[in-house]
Design an enzyme around this catalytic site. Structure first.
Site, mmCIF file in Angstrom:
data_model
loop_
_atom_site.group_PDB
_atom_site.id
_atom_site.type_symbol
_atom_site.label_atom_id
_atom_site.label_comp_id
_atom_site.label_asym_id
_atom_site.label_seq_id
_atom_site.Cartn_x
_atom_site.Cartn_y
_atom_site.Cartn_z
ATOM 1 N N SER A 107 0.848 -1.185 0.000
ATOM 2 C CA SER A 107 0.000 0.000 0.000
ATOM 3 C C SER A 107 0.885 1.237 0.000
ATOM 4 O O SER A 107 2.041 1.193 0.442
ATOM 5 C CB SER A 107 -0.891 0.007 1.247
ATOM 6 N N TYR B 74 -1.295 -1.445 10.480
ATOM 7 C CA TYR B 74 -1.526 -1.557 9.041
ATOM 8 C C TYR B 74 -0.337 -1.000 8.265
ATOM 9 O O TYR B 74 0.184 -1.647 7.353
ATOM 10 C CB TYR B 74 -2.806 -0.813 8.662
#
Length: 261
Positions: free
Chosen positions: A144, A157
């Site tokens: 990401s 995350y």
């Protein structure tokens, strides 16, 4: 519909969002898809959509955190031209203390699940004959743009995505000698059930179909780091380079003073 060179493709987390879009984009006559997910009904729907596009599909209901099940699935799939370790979870905290069980779940899926997919795939690919370009197989891990920013609202995350991004990019340098390529895919915001819970603006939000097309185009071009949108990536690199105190203040997180007494 773009035509991709891979005939045997494996995708985890294929039951929705980017995973489903990747599966449907790869589906074509002559292509065999190995798809996994945790929800059988949703997986069945993806299988039907891919079969309608002419692909042969071999589905498996499993959790990527199950190391033994993943090893068995990957080893039994036969030849693998492209493996996409897509399964992932998130859990924003809005700057509050992140629950321990949430941290463990995110790392188990986003890091452990990627390794449970990629490591047995490496073993399979090492024994395959190379294609005309000398490549035995490709492994793409879905990281990401969050990998480049230590956002206080999502520490586990961001850290998990950074871990797999750096692992894939570092490993590609040595695995090229065996004819195996690795790709770290770092997308921005994608319109999915996961991002629908975000209580903040998501600049340059894209559909899963657009993200899938950009992902597969980057892999086909042989890029080690497949990152998009470029403008959001530039911002992430800039913010990520700031001193932590400045970055946290910019994101509205100011450390509380210890209580007395």
């Amino acid at each position: 519909m773009a035509a991709y060179p891979w005939r045997d493709v494996m995708i985890t987390g294929a039951t929705g969002g980017l995973g489903r879009a990747l599966a449907e984009a790869c589906a074509a006559p002559g292509v065999t898809l190995h798809l996994s997910g945790r929800d059988e009904a949703r997986l069945d729907a993806v299988v039907a959509a891919c079969v309608a596009r002419g692909a042969a599909v071999s589905p498996r209901v499993l959790d990527v955190t199950d190391q033994a099940a993943m090893a068995d699935w990957v080893a039994g799939a036969g030849r693998l031209d492209l493996v996409i370790a897509n399964a992932g979870v998130s859990g924003g905290t809005g700057g509050q203390t992140e629950p321990a069980d949430q941290v463990a779940r995110i790392f188990a899926t986003n890091v452990g699940g990627v390794l449970n997919t990629a490591l047995p795939a490496l073993a399979v690919m090492a024994g395959q004959a190379p294609d005309a370009a000398g490549v035995r197989g490709r492994i793409a891990v879905i990281a990401s743009i969050a990998a480049f920013v230590a956002a206080p609202g999502a520490p586990a995350y961001c850290a998990s995505k950074s871990a797999v991004q750096r692992w894939a990019e570092a490993l590609d340098a040595s695995e090229r000698a065996r004819g195996i390529r690795l790709h770290a895919v770092c997308p921005g915001y994608i319109r999915t059930a996961m991002t629908a819970r975000n209580p903040f603006p998501m600049p340059l939000l894209m559909t899963p179909e657009v993200a899938a097309a950009r992902t597969l185009a980057g892999i086909a071009a042989g890029r080690v780091r497949v990152v998009y949108p470029r403008r959001l990536y530039a911002v992430a690199r800039l913010v990520g380079a700031l001193p932590p105190a400045w970055r946290n203040a910019m994101m509205g997180v100011v450390p509380a003073k210890p209580r007395e007494g």
